[in-house]
Design a protein around this motif. Structure first.
Motif, short mmCIF file in Angstrom:
data_model
loop_
_atom_site.label_atom_id
_atom_site.label_comp_id
_atom_site.label_asym_id
_atom_site.label_seq_id
_atom_site.Cartn_x
_atom_site.Cartn_y
_atom_site.Cartn_z
N GLY A 185 -46.15 -80.25 -7.27
CA GLY A 185 -45.83 -81.21 -8.32
C GLY A 185 -45.48 -82.56 -7.72
N PRO A 186 -44.96 -83.47 -8.54
CA PRO A 186 -44.60 -84.81 -8.04
C PRO A 186 -43.59 -84.72 -6.90
CG PRO A 186 -44.56 -84.76 -10.43
CD PRO A 186 -44.71 -83.33 -9.98
N SER B 257 -47.37 -88.72 -8.04
CA SER B 257 -47.77 -87.72 -9.03
C SER B 257 -49.28 -87.69 -9.13
CB SER B 257 -47.19 -88.06 -10.41
OG SER B 257 -45.80 -88.17 -10.35
N LEU C 180 -49.96 -81.72 -3.92
CA LEU C 180 -49.38 -82.05 -5.23
C LEU C 180 -49.65 -80.94 -6.25
CD1 LEU C 180 -50.21 -85.86 -5.45
CD2 LEU C 180 -47.98 -84.81 -4.99
N VAL D 91 -53.98 -90.39 -8.22
CA VAL D 91 -52.52 -90.28 -8.20
C VAL D 91 -51.90 -91.55 -8.78
CG1 VAL D 91 -52.48 -88.78 -6.13
CG2 VAL D 91 -52.21 -91.26 -5.87
#
Length: 165
Positions: A59-60, A105, A55, A90
């Motif tokens: 990123g997401p 995320s 992540l 998360v």
């Protein structure tokens, strides 16, 4: 067995007729043990660090992407992500474009833990290659990739062995 043979034999799983598989298993278990110790000291639980590092880089992402990346079944990844949510690392939220998908995320706590996880992996790498020359490191990597590829290749039917009944 003589005392010198006993002292030179590695303690751990050793399967007769499978010296390479036995050595790989012993190395993998030692690697996992040291890695778990380093990650625990860094405040991260395996395999949470792998998700955090992914992540941090990407990123997401949709949860299905993590299932593919981790090469685990969906239920195992879901359980991991639920534990990470409970730990505040998360969040998962419905995808705005696909009602069936969940987006994963990293939280601020996850972002703070990711560099510690990265440092633990770097320390593990240094311990893993300690005592190997640069050439030996490259050769080990080459050989491990060959082994991985051979194990991932489609299985061919092994020659039938007569097994006593």
């Amino acid at each position: 067995m003589t005392s010198s043979e006993a002292s030179s034999r590695h303690v751990g799983t050793s399967i007769a007729g499978a010296p390479i598989g036995s050595a790989l298993l012993q190395a993998l278990r030692a690697h996992a043990r040291v890695g778990t110790e380093l990650l625990t000291a860094a405040g991260v639980t395996p395999p949470h660090e792998i998700v955090l590092l992914y992540l941090a880089e990407h990123g997401p992402v949709p949860q299905t992407e993590l299932v593919h990346y981790l090469a685990r079944d969906r239920s195992t990844v879901t359980a991991t992500l639920q534990a990470m949510e409970r730990s505040g690392l998360v969040t998962r939220s419905p995808s705005p474009t696909d009602k069936r998908a969940m987006i994963v995320s990293m939280t601020a706590a996850g972002a703070a833990a990711a560099p510690q996880a990265q440092a633990a992996w770097e320390e593990l790498e240094q311990r893993t290659i300690a005592g190997l020359s640069s050439a030996e490191q490259q050769e080990l990597l080459r050989l491990l990739n060959l082994v991985r590829d051979a194990l991932n290749a489609p299985a061919t039917a092994p020659a039938a062995r007569s097994v006593p009944r």
